[in-house]
Design a protein around this motif. Sequence first.
Motif, PDB file in Angstrom:
ATOM      1  N   ALA A   1       0.735  -0.985   0.061  1.00 43.74           N
ATOM      2  CA  ALA A   1      -0.159  -0.295  -0.443  1.00 43.74           C
ATOM      3  C   ALA A   1       0.946   1.403   0.146  1.00 43.74           C
ATOM      4  O   ALA A   1       0.297   2.646  -0.674  1.00 43.74           O
ATOM      5  CB  ALA A   1      -1.529  -0.044   0.970  1.00 43.74           C
ATOM      6  N   LEU A   2       2.279   0.996   0.711  1.00 40.76           N
ATOM      7  CA  LEU A   2       2.674   2.560   0.321  1.00 40.76           C
ATOM      8  C   LEU A   2       4.430   1.432   0.492  1.00 40.76           C
ATOM      9  O   LEU A   2       4.779   0.892   1.685  1.00 40.76           O
ATOM     10  CB  LEU A   2       2.470   2.905   2.005  1.00 40.76           C
ATOM     11  N   GLY A   3       5.113   2.298  -0.781  1.00 39.98           N
ATOM     12  CA  GLY A   3       6.273   1.567  -0.421  1.00 39.98           C
ATOM     13  C   GLY A   3       7.458   1.927  -0.286  1.00 39.98           C
ATOM     14  O   GLY A   3       7.214   3.017   0.736  1.00 39.98           O
ATOM     15  N   SER A   4       8.673   2.131  -0.770  1.00 36.03           N
ATOM     16  CA  SER A   4       9.621   2.695  -0.146  1.00 36.03           C
ATOM     17  C   SER A   4       9.977   3.968   0.248  1.00 36.03           C
ATOM     18  O   SER A   4       8.943   4.539  -0.665  1.00 36.03           O
ATOM     19  CB  SER A   4      10.848   2.282  -0.855  1.00 36.03           C
ATOM     20  N   GLY A   5      10.371   4.232   1.268  1.00 29.08           N
ATOM     21  CA  GLY A   5      10.310   6.455   1.726  1.00 29.08           C
ATOM     22  C   GLY A   5      10.065   6.709   2.105  1.00 29.08           C
ATOM     23  O   GLY A   5      10.297   8.133   2.486  1.00 29.08           O
ATOM     24  N   ASP A   6       9.106   6.317   3.640  1.00 25.76           N
ATOM     25  CA  ASP A   6       8.063   6.787   4.538  1.00 25.76           C
ATOM     26  C   ASP A   6       9.039   5.411   5.763  1.00 25.76           C
ATOM     27  O   ASP A   6      10.637   4.995   5.370  1.00 25.76           O
ATOM     28  CB  ASP A   6       7.243   6.797   4.576  1.00 25.76           C
ATOM     29  N   ASP A   7       9.172   5.683   6.578  1.00 26.06           N
ATOM     30  CA  ASP A   7       9.740   5.080   7.571  1.00 26.06           C
ATOM     31  C   ASP A   7       9.418   3.690   7.786  1.00 26.06           C
ATOM     32  O   ASP A   7      10.328   2.798   8.507  1.00 26.06           O
ATOM     33  CB  ASP A   7       9.168   5.988   9.815  1.00 26.06           C
ATOM     34  N   CYS A   8       8.471   3.660   7.486  1.00 27.02           N
ATOM     35  CA  CYS A   8       8.022   2.318   7.090  1.00 27.02           C
ATOM     36  C   CYS A   8       6.892   2.627   5.503  1.00 27.02           C
ATOM     37  O   CYS A   8       6.961   2.750   5.942  1.00 27.02           O
ATOM     38  CB  CYS A   8       7.024   1.243   8.198  1.00 27.02           C
TER      39      CYS A   8
ATOM     40  N   GLY B   1      11.350  -1.534   0.236  1.00 29.07           N
ATOM     41  CA  GLY B   1      12.051  -0.902   1.061  1.00 29.07           C
ATOM     42  C   GLY B   1      13.567  -1.691   1.847  1.00 29.07           C
ATOM     43  O   GLY B   1      13.576  -2.383   1.033  1.00 29.07           O
ATOM     44  N   GLY B   2      14.322  -0.745   2.251  1.00 29.26           N
ATOM     45  CA  GLY B   2      15.270  -1.539   2.864  1.00 29.26           C
ATOM     46  C   GLY B   2      16.522  -0.605   3.829  1.00 29.26           C
ATOM     47  O   GLY B   2      15.831   0.516   4.498  1.00 29.26           O
ATOM     48  N   ASP B   3      17.394  -1.484   3.645  1.00 27.57           N
ATOM     49  CA  ASP B   3      18.760  -0.061   4.503  1.00 27.57           C
ATOM     50  C   ASP B   3      19.257  -0.045   4.055  1.00 27.57           C
ATOM     51  O   ASP B   3      20.190  -0.531   3.116  1.00 27.57           O
ATOM     52  CB  ASP B   3      18.409  -0.606   5.795  1.00 27.57           C
ATOM     53  N   THR B   4      20.879   0.884   3.566  1.00 30.07           N
ATOM     54  CA  THR B   4      21.670   1.293   2.951  1.00 30.07           C
ATOM     55  C   THR B   4      22.611   2.382   4.058  1.00 30.07           C
ATOM     56  O   THR B   4      22.274   2.995   4.528  1.00 30.07           O
ATOM     57  CB  THR B   4      21.586   2.298   1.424  1.00 30.07           C
ATOM     58  N   THR B   5      23.703   1.357   3.783  1.00 32.88           N
ATOM     59  CA  THR B   5      25.036   1.669   4.784  1.00 32.88           C
ATOM     60  C   THR B   5      26.260   1.570   4.056  1.00 32.88           C
ATOM     61  O   THR B   5      26.491   0.210   3.261  1.00 32.88           O
ATOM     62  CB  THR B   5      24.879   0.952   6.472  1.00 32.88           C
ATOM     63  N   GLY B   6      27.157   1.982   5.239  1.00 32.08           N
ATOM     64  CA  GLY B   6      28.919   1.569   3.942  1.00 32.08           C
ATOM     65  C   GLY B   6      29.258   1.013   5.212  1.00 32.08           C
ATOM     66  O   GLY B   6      29.142   0.923   6.502  1.00 32.08           O
ATOM     67  N   GLY B   7      30.252   0.187   4.660  1.00 32.74           N
ATOM     68  CA  GLY B   7      31.094  -1.281   5.246  1.00 32.74           C
ATOM     69  C   GLY B   7      31.773  -2.279   4.067  1.00 32.74           C
ATOM     70  O   GLY B   7      31.183  -1.541   2.766  1.00 32.74           O
ATOM     71  N   PRO B   8      31.834  -3.488   4.557  1.00 31.37           N
ATOM     72  CA  PRO B   8      32.436  -4.229   3.574  1.00 31.37           C
ATOM     73  C   PRO B   8      30.911  -4.784   2.740  1.00 31.37           C
ATOM     74  O   PRO B   8      30.382  -4.662   3.503  1.00 31.37           O
ATOM     75  CB  PRO B   8      32.746  -5.406   4.697  1.00 31.37           C
ATOM     76  N   LEU B   9      31.077  -5.330   1.769  1.00 23.79           N
ATOM     77  CA  LEU B   9      30.390  -5.416   1.237  1.00 23.79           C
ATOM     78  C   LEU B   9      29.450  -6.879   1.453  1.00 23.79           C
ATOM     79  O   LEU B   9      29.684  -7.958   1.257  1.00 23.79           O
ATOM     80  CB  LEU B   9      30.285  -5.991  -0.041  1.00 23.79           C
ATOM     81  N   SER B  10      28.253  -6.510   1.595  1.00 21.48           N
ATOM     82  CA  SER B  10      27.207  -7.542   1.932  1.00 21.48           C
ATOM     83  C   SER B  10      25.676  -7.036   1.402  1.00 21.48           C
ATOM     84  O   SER B  10      25.958  -5.896   1.583  1.00 21.48           O
ATOM     85  CB  SER B  10      27.353  -7.092   3.313  1.00 21.48           C
ATOM     86  N   ILE B  11      25.016  -8.204   1.483  1.00 26.13           N
ATOM     87  CA  ILE B  11      23.746  -7.818   0.093  1.00 26.13           C
ATOM     88  C   ILE B  11      22.570  -8.403   1.216  1.00 26.13           C
ATOM     89  O   ILE B  11      22.855 -10.277   1.441  1.00 26.13           O
ATOM     90  CB  ILE B  11      23.299  -8.279  -0.904  1.00 26.13           C
TER      91      ILE B  11
END
Length: 328
Positions: A25-32, A121-131
């Motif tokens: 109903a609501l995709g990526s871009g909000d808090d949930c 949704g998801g999360d994006t961070t810096g660090g050693p490559l992991s998915i």
Amino acid sequence: MPLGEFDLIERYFRRPQDALRGVVALGSGDDCALLLPEPAQHWAISTDTLVEGRHFLSTVDPDALGHKALAVNLSDLAAMGAQPRTCTLNLTLPAAHAPWLAAFARGFFALADRHDLVLCGGDTTGGPLSITVTVLGTVPPGAALKRSGARVGDRLWVSHPRNGGLGDARAALEQFRGTVELPPAAWQHARLRMERPEPRVALGLALRGIASAAIDLSDGLVGDLGHLLKASGCGATLDWTALPMADCLAPLPLHERRRWALAGGDDYELAFAAPADADGAVRAAAERLGLGAQPIGWCEAAPGLRIVDAAGQPLDTAEIPTGYDHFA
Ligand code: ADP
Ligand code: MG
């Protein structure tokens, strides 16, 4: 202009139409993200992480990596008989490199779109490559293909592509490691099987009401089938000569191919049990999908896994490899 975290998400991983499809109903871009639960369905949820150096080589094509990160997760939904609905993507990246991200997103969404799967949704961070991908699917109550449903007397099956078998991906890994030299056609085939596994989602759905239990093969047949048998409280005898193996790998030594087929890992095929009177239904389902389904043995009351050779003689237990264990 360096690519910031939010630009990166916006540019590569947010697609405006995604909130309008299916359960999202609501995709990526909000808090949930907001999901619309489907009435009278179970959610099937699974998550898998790929770590550079452990699950993939640093030289892998990012398009193939995007595909595989999602494929290994869809394979779990397939093994449950669940219909894929939506997913999340957690990316840890050493750097925001635009061409890499574009290729990764291309591979990821090409597979997602084929399964009508929305990234919510998801999360994006810096660090050693992991998915890390988390997939959510739906399945009617009572229809899920659990590991625990196999019964003594059920036939055991494994899926495979018409031109391939178990151990194909391992053959490619060994070529990358330099321990074997595959003929060109075999290398091409094995590499595709390693880098772009095709999750057996349609087969999982087709096996609802037919299979008594299922598991997907990520760590190798012996280890993964062992989990199914243990959960079902039974054992099995497998016919080693019945294991599907790619014709193009035939020039390689038999004992190598045997080990790869039994415990190579990264197959992403389905191993499943079905009552013997369902043989026709299993074959018809696979046929309709252009896949092979190979009967490989039987569930028995005696616990444990036995493997017999062409003469019906049990293989020496020391010869039977076990599945992959990250901490063993
Ligand atoms: P918060 O700080 O509230 O956790 P984030 O900054 O982590 O929010 O994420 C902002 C929005 O972007 C969220 O809606 C999140 O789901 C989405 N998002 C972050 N990374 C990704 C990604 N790799 N793919 C898709 N959506 C993402
Ligand atoms: Mg966050």
